[in-house]
Scaffold this active site. Sequence first.
Site, PDB file in Angstrom:
ATOM      1  N   CYS A 181      43.483   9.883 -54.127  1.00 58.37           N
ATOM      2  CA  CYS A 181      44.892   9.599 -53.893  1.00 58.37           C
ATOM      3  C   CYS A 181      45.459  10.444 -52.740  1.00 58.37           C
ATOM      4  O   CYS A 181      45.009  10.337 -51.609  1.00 58.37           O
ATOM      5  CB  CYS A 181      45.670   9.777 -55.190  1.00 58.37           C
ATOM      6  SG  CYS A 181      47.265   8.939 -55.239  1.00 58.37           S
ATOM      7  N   HIS A 182      46.426  11.318 -53.018  1.00 60.59           N
ATOM      8  CA  HIS A 182      47.027  12.163 -51.989  1.00 60.59           C
ATOM      9  C   HIS A 182      46.257  13.461 -51.749  1.00 60.59           C
ATOM     10  O   HIS A 182      46.594  14.226 -50.853  1.00 60.59           O
ATOM     11  CB  HIS A 182      48.481  12.496 -52.361  1.00 60.59           C
ATOM     12  CG  HIS A 182      49.414  11.343 -52.226  1.00 60.59           C
ATOM     13  ND1 HIS A 182      49.515  10.368 -53.188  1.00 60.59           N
ATOM     14  CD2 HIS A 182      50.278  10.999 -51.240  1.00 60.59           C
ATOM     15  CE1 HIS A 182      50.414   9.476 -52.809  1.00 60.59           C
ATOM     16  NE2 HIS A 182      50.895   9.833 -51.630  1.00 60.59           N
TER      17      HIS A 182
END
Length: 178
Positions: A106-107
């Site tokens: 994800c991030h």
Amino acid sequence: MRIAFLTAPEGVEEVELTEPWKAVLAAGWNPVLVSTRPGQVQAYRHLDKAGRHTVDHVLAGDTADAFDALVLPGGLANPDALRTDRRAVAFVKSFFDAGKPVAAICHAPWTLVEADVVRGRTLTSYPSLATDVRNAGGTWVDEEVHVCRAAPATLITSRKPADLDAFCTALAEEFGSR
């Protein structure tokens, strides 16, 4: 095998912590929750508070020496906080320096960008990080999971919680091949 899970004290996406944690346990390995402060990590389900998880190890100039691999869960606030903490950035970089595998979802690649370890690598992430990855010298791809075996360390990346099955399978395979 001891697997470090690095998170900030607040903001980790809970499922991106708990599902890889379960995969590590299922493989018979020892997951260790590492953070920048002692106590508990406050996880989130998107923007809503979720569970709290007890920190096993607090960063204090640590390197990859005590661990076999690293997992970087995402969440929006988690990697944003980690990338501003010099201890966390140095810890992440030490896994690449030691040639130990890293998995990020994800991030979480924001922390990889800050550690200057994406140059010359191909990876995926949450789509909003594509420009950050490219600006840091990496190649961004829109794939469920991507395994980059460029030296010095294998990097496993995925885009989002919906990719967790593929992410967990890939990290178990890659970590297990060491």
